[in-house]
Scaffold this active site. Sequence first.
Site, PDB file in Angstrom:
ATOM      1  N   ASN A  10      14.020 -73.722 -18.028  1.00 42.14           N
ATOM      2  CA  ASN A  10      15.194 -73.739 -17.158  1.00 42.14           C
ATOM      3  C   ASN A  10      14.811 -73.005 -15.878  1.00 42.14           C
ATOM      4  OD1 ASN A  10      17.631 -73.477 -15.881  1.00 42.14           O
ATOM      5  ND2 ASN A  10      18.578 -72.163 -17.446  1.00 42.14           N
ATOM      6  N   TRP A  11      14.613 -73.770 -14.828  1.00 46.95           N
ATOM      7  CA  TRP A  11      14.148 -73.163 -13.565  1.00 46.95           C
ATOM      8  C   TRP A  11      15.275 -72.474 -12.808  1.00 46.95           C
ATOM      9  CZ3 TRP A  11       9.773 -75.811 -10.324  1.00 46.95           C
ATOM     10  CH2 TRP A  11       8.621 -75.904 -11.117  1.00 46.95           C
ATOM     11  N   LYS A  12      16.517 -72.688 -13.269  1.00 46.62           N
ATOM     12  CA  LYS A  12      17.686 -72.087 -12.596  1.00 46.62           C
ATOM     13  C   LYS A  12      17.644 -72.424 -11.096  1.00 46.62           C
ATOM     14  CE  LYS A  12      17.862 -68.773 -16.316  1.00 46.62           C
ATOM     15  NZ  LYS A  12      18.237 -67.432 -16.814  1.00 46.62           N
ATOM     16  N   HIS A  99      25.475 -73.173 -19.977  1.00 51.07           N
ATOM     17  CA  HIS A  99      24.648 -71.970 -19.830  1.00 51.07           C
ATOM     18  C   HIS A  99      25.543 -70.780 -19.497  1.00 51.07           C
ATOM     19  CE1 HIS A  99      21.671 -69.132 -18.413  1.00 51.07           C
ATOM     20  NE2 HIS A  99      20.770 -69.854 -19.046  1.00 51.07           N
ATOM     21  N   GLU A 101      25.238 -68.472 -17.502  1.00 52.70           N
ATOM     22  CA  GLU A 101      25.392 -68.197 -16.066  1.00 52.70           C
ATOM     23  C   GLU A 101      26.462 -69.098 -15.452  1.00 52.70           C
ATOM     24  OE1 GLU A 101      21.236 -68.525 -15.110  1.00 52.70           O
ATOM     25  OE2 GLU A 101      20.857 -66.670 -16.208  1.00 52.70           O
ATOM     26  N   GLU A 171      21.395 -68.293 -26.858  1.00 46.92           N
ATOM     27  CA  GLU A 171      20.896 -67.376 -25.839  1.00 46.92           C
ATOM     28  C   GLU A 171      21.814 -66.161 -25.753  1.00 46.92           C
ATOM     29  OE1 GLU A 171      18.303 -69.594 -22.741  1.00 46.92           O
ATOM     30  OE2 GLU A 171      20.375 -69.713 -22.070  1.00 46.92           O
ATOM     31  N   GLY A 177      16.862 -62.584 -18.970  1.00 45.00           N
ATOM     32  CA  GLY A 177      16.318 -61.917 -17.789  1.00 45.00           C
ATOM     33  C   GLY A 177      16.196 -60.411 -17.908  1.00 45.00           C
ATOM     34  N   SER A 216      14.497 -64.015 -22.477  1.00 45.32           N
ATOM     35  CA  SER A 216      13.271 -63.212 -22.359  1.00 45.32           C
ATOM     36  C   SER A 216      12.137 -63.683 -23.262  1.00 45.32           C
ATOM     37  CB  SER A 216      13.573 -61.727 -22.593  1.00 45.32           C
ATOM     38  OG  SER A 216      14.438 -61.228 -21.580  1.00 45.32           O
ATOM     39  N   GLY A 237      13.474 -69.214 -19.341  1.00 42.21           N
ATOM     40  CA  GLY A 237      13.869 -69.063 -17.946  1.00 42.21           C
ATOM     41  C   GLY A 237      12.682 -68.656 -17.095  1.00 42.21           C
ATOM     42  N   GLY A 238      12.602 -67.369 -16.764  1.00 42.69           N
ATOM     43  CA  GLY A 238      11.590 -66.861 -15.840  1.00 42.69           C
ATOM     44  C   GLY A 238      10.175 -67.330 -16.119  1.00 42.69           C
TER      45      GLY A 238
HETATM   46  P1  13P Z   1      14.831 -65.762 -19.233  1.00 36.51           P
HETATM   47  O1  13P Z   1      13.761 -66.461 -20.042  1.00 36.51           O
HETATM   48  O2  13P Z   1      14.461 -65.549 -17.812  1.00 36.51           O
HETATM   49  O3  13P Z   1      15.356 -64.547 -19.927  1.00 36.51           O
HETATM   50  O4  13P Z   1      16.075 -66.812 -19.164  1.00 36.51           O
HETATM   51  C1  13P Z   1      16.537 -67.394 -20.322  1.00 36.51           C
HETATM   52  C2  13P Z   1      17.504 -68.446 -19.960  1.00 36.51           C
HETATM   53  O5  13P Z   1      18.594 -68.183 -19.493  1.00 36.51           O
HETATM   54  C3  13P Z   1      17.104 -69.851 -20.173  1.00 36.51           C
HETATM   55  O6  13P Z   1      18.181 -70.708 -20.045  1.00 36.51           O
END
Ligand code: 13P
Length: 254
Positions: A10-12, A99, A101, A171, A177, A216, A237-238
């Site tokens: 997920n590149w957000k 998600h 977010e 999640e 994050g 994470s 994510g990251g």
């Molecule tokens: P991180 O891997 O950056 O913690 O993000 C997880 C995430 O929200 C994937 O959708």
Amino acid sequence: MARRPLVAGNWKMNGLTASVGELERIIAGARSLAQSATKVDVVVCPPATLIAGFAKAASGTAVTIGGQDCHPLASGAHTGDVAAEMLRDAGARAVIVGHSERRRDHGETDALIRAKALAARRAGLMAIVCIGETRDERDGGQTRHVVAGQLDGSLPETDPDAAANIVVAYEPVWAIGSGLTPMPGDIGEVHDFIRARLCVRFGETGHDVRILYGGSVKPANAKALLAVENVDGALVGGASLDAAEFLAIAGIYR
Ligand code: 13P
């Protein structure tokens, strides 16, 4: 049916057209992974602006492109929104819905997320439905209660056919994050709980639904996290922004 592992990035809100080089490195790595004994599905979900270009670059490769959100309707007067049908038309084959977010930034409710998951099905996209508790909810012993409510409210319906294009991503909000993750045993407990709930809802088909862990996930912890029973892959994510890190995570299944 054995569940095929799935690692999704997920590149957000990250990535410009120049990021296609990173995708190309992921594609090259996924090609060699595809030749290993255990097959793993690799999905990259870039921002909406990059979907068409990325889908073109990934066409015919072992990497599938997905969106990060969709509108419940197929078209209409909804400025700034993107329909599931438009994602599909741009070359996406999956979409993340619900998600945390989006639940946080846009006040998305379980009912809206269910409508989005249904839209994904209508458009022929796999829906990656996200659920997870906050730190306060975990500390208050509410994890199961929260996860059950989100599952029941966000998944489409009880029709076993609907389960075929659904993936659940657990999640924990506090793990996203933050560099923190639950202990593998705690993840296993929640994933077992989700599995049982899916089986109540969809019958035997509930065993076929993949349950991803997200929050994470890094190359250093992926092996321990992905070894947990009922963890069928990761939503990253990251670490998915870096081809080497993302491939190291997917490569656990090699
Ligand atoms: P991180 O891997 O950056 O913690 O993000 C997880 C995430 O929200 C994937 O959708």
